[in-house]
Design a protein around this motif. Structure first.
Motif, mmCIF file in Angstrom:
data_model
loop_
_atom_site.group_PDB
_atom_site.id
_atom_site.type_symbol
_atom_site.label_atom_id
_atom_site.label_comp_id
_atom_site.label_asym_id
_atom_site.label_seq_id
_atom_site.Cartn_x
_atom_site.Cartn_y
_atom_site.Cartn_z
ATOM 1 N N CYS A 279 0.771 -1.237 0.000
ATOM 2 C CA CYS A 279 0.000 0.000 0.000
ATOM 3 C C CYS A 279 0.812 1.302 0.000
ATOM 4 N N ARG A 283 -0.239 4.216 -2.309
ATOM 5 C CA ARG A 283 -0.600 5.530 -1.769
ATOM 6 C C ARG A 283 0.033 6.648 -2.597
ATOM 7 N N GLU A 288 -3.338 9.949 -1.216
ATOM 8 C CA GLU A 288 -3.843 9.486 0.070
ATOM 9 C C GLU A 288 -5.354 9.635 0.219
ATOM 10 N N MET A 291 -7.155 6.946 -2.063
ATOM 11 C CA MET A 291 -6.951 5.608 -1.510
ATOM 12 C C MET A 291 -7.801 5.400 -0.259
ATOM 13 N N THR A 292 -7.952 6.443 0.555
ATOM 14 C CA THR A 292 -8.818 6.344 1.735
ATOM 15 C C THR A 292 -10.243 6.018 1.320
ATOM 16 N N ALA A 337 -3.103 4.817 4.007
ATOM 17 C CA ALA A 337 -3.575 5.943 3.197
ATOM 18 C C ALA A 337 -3.657 7.230 4.017
#
Length: 419
Positions: A279, A283, A288, A291-292, A337
């Protein structure tokens, strides 16, 4: 040279990383031993299990806000060390009581409470000390390194502990946890965060209540912090619902043995280890924020597999394995993330208080969910509580999709602060 090895070149972080490895090992062993001890040895009911979960997570609700102010005034390294010592003392009482033949569920609840309070101080101080050891832009790399180590430990500890329960009683596993916490405390004592204790004049001139209010205000004024708090609060509430009954569901309703329970936890932890390695570059590629959003969508599908195991008994082990894998992968991915985002949008002088204010809400949601889960289990049944947890854990995805930040891939530069 990748980012993660670079942060290990900093001696202070290297010692903290090693201390974390021992502490994570202690946590994994004790978190496995606790439900096995309570359910199989002490025959705890679903409501008693929910009380253990409640008291293990209630620390932030009881003392989170003032702890943030205190830790802003104290030396963070010393707070981490004394928290480990508190863990050492409280955990040591379990094998002693077991050998003496006086171990009870109320004692497990009391130990859970002490550990919960110690965790408040440890978590806030740990969040606050990283930007003192490393530049803020390196905090995400440091958290990725810590996450990888934690996932590796999660991948091995439950399985080893599960096998050991076939040879020794589960309460005796706590003896290993106490030793690990003691080693962690010794290592943390050697960390130099270049932090000077606050003078008496500096402390006496500050208003305690105003500082608490400032931490809360910063948390809710900053859009990203507000979103993250809301997401994690709903997620943890759903996890609390699930955690209050999942051990009873797996060990008693499904009849899965403790050693297989440990193996299934290990399978999930291996997925977490894979996520922790895969990850960080993901990321950097996705951003970020994006990806969250993606990983927030995995969790409800993972939890859905747990009650489905009760519907299809022949596939119960497979469903639990899928749940462990996806939930672990999603949790680690989302953690990677969001790593460092709070530090990048929060001035250093507010870090402990913002961490405390966020923790009161997010960590406080877990015991509330667990208490409700324990109460509902006695009236609507364990399986229905699990179905409810699925619905609640889906809410963070909805919040993310309705937020204006969903259009961003990365943190907007104008939100970042340097001091």
């Amino acid at each position: 040279m990748t980012a993660a090895p670079e942060v290990l070149r900093e001696p202070g972080f290297r010692r903290l990383w090693l201390a974390n490895a021992f502490r994570d090992s202690a946590g994994q062993v004790s978190s496995f031993a606790l439900p096995v001890t309570a359910v199989t040895l002490l025959h705890a009911s679903a409501f008693q299990m929910s009380l253990i979960v409640v008291f293990s997570r209630v620390g932030f609700v009881l003392i989170g806000l003032p702890a943030g102010v205190w830790i802003d005034r104290w030396v963070k390294r010393d707070v981490l060390m004394w928290a480990d010592i508190a863990y050492f003392v409280s955990l040591a009482t379990i094998p002693i009581a077991y050998v003496a033949g006086v171990l009870t569920v109320p004692q497990l609840i009391a130990v859970a409470l002490v550990m919960s309070v110690a965790n408040v101080f440890f978590s806030i101080a740990h969040t606050s000390i990283l930007p003192l050891i490393l530049p803020k832009r390196r905090v995400a790399d440091a958290r990725a390194r810590l996450q990888t180590s934690e996932s590796a430990i999660q991948a091995s500890s439950p399985g080893v502990a599960g096998v050991l329960t076939t040879v020794v009683a589960a309460p005796l596993l706590y003896a290993a946890s106490t030793i690990f916490h003691l080693v962690s405390a010794v290592l943390i004592r050697s960390v130099d965060a270049h932090e000077k204790p606050k003078s008496r004049d500096e402390i006496e001139g500050r208003d305690f209540r105003r500082e608490v209010r400032e931490g809360v205000a910063v948390t809710f004024r900053q859009p990203l912090l507000r979103l993250l708090v809301g997401q994690v609060a709903f997620h943890n509430f759903g996890i609390g619902l699930m955690a209050s009954v999942v051990a009873v569901f797996i060990l008693r309703t499904l009849g899965i043995s403790p050693w297989l329970f440990g193996v299934l936890s290990t399978v999930g932890a291996v997925a977490g280890l894979v996520a922790s390695v895969a990850c960080p570059p993901l990321r950097r590629r996705l951003g970020e924020v994006r990806m969250t959003l993606i990983f927030s969508g995995f969790a409800p599908f993972a939890v859905l597999c747990i009650p489905l195991a009760g519907v299809h008994h022949g596939l119960a082990v497979a469903f639990i394995a899928v749940a462990e894998v996806v939930l672990s992968f999603a949790g680690v991915g989302r953690s990677v993330a969001a790593a460092g985002l709070r530090a990048r949008v929060t001035p250093n002088r507010y870090l402990s208080r913002v961490s405390a204010a966020s923790g009161v809400i997010t960590q406080g949601a877990t015991p509330l969910g667990a208490l409700l889960g324990g109460l509902l289990a006695t009236s609507v049944g364990v399986t229905n509580v699990l179905w409810l947890s699925v619905a609640v854990i889906a809410v963070p995805l909805v919040l993310m999709l309705r937020s204006p930040i969903r259009s961003h891939r990365r943190l907007p530069p104008e939100w970042e602060v340097e001091d």
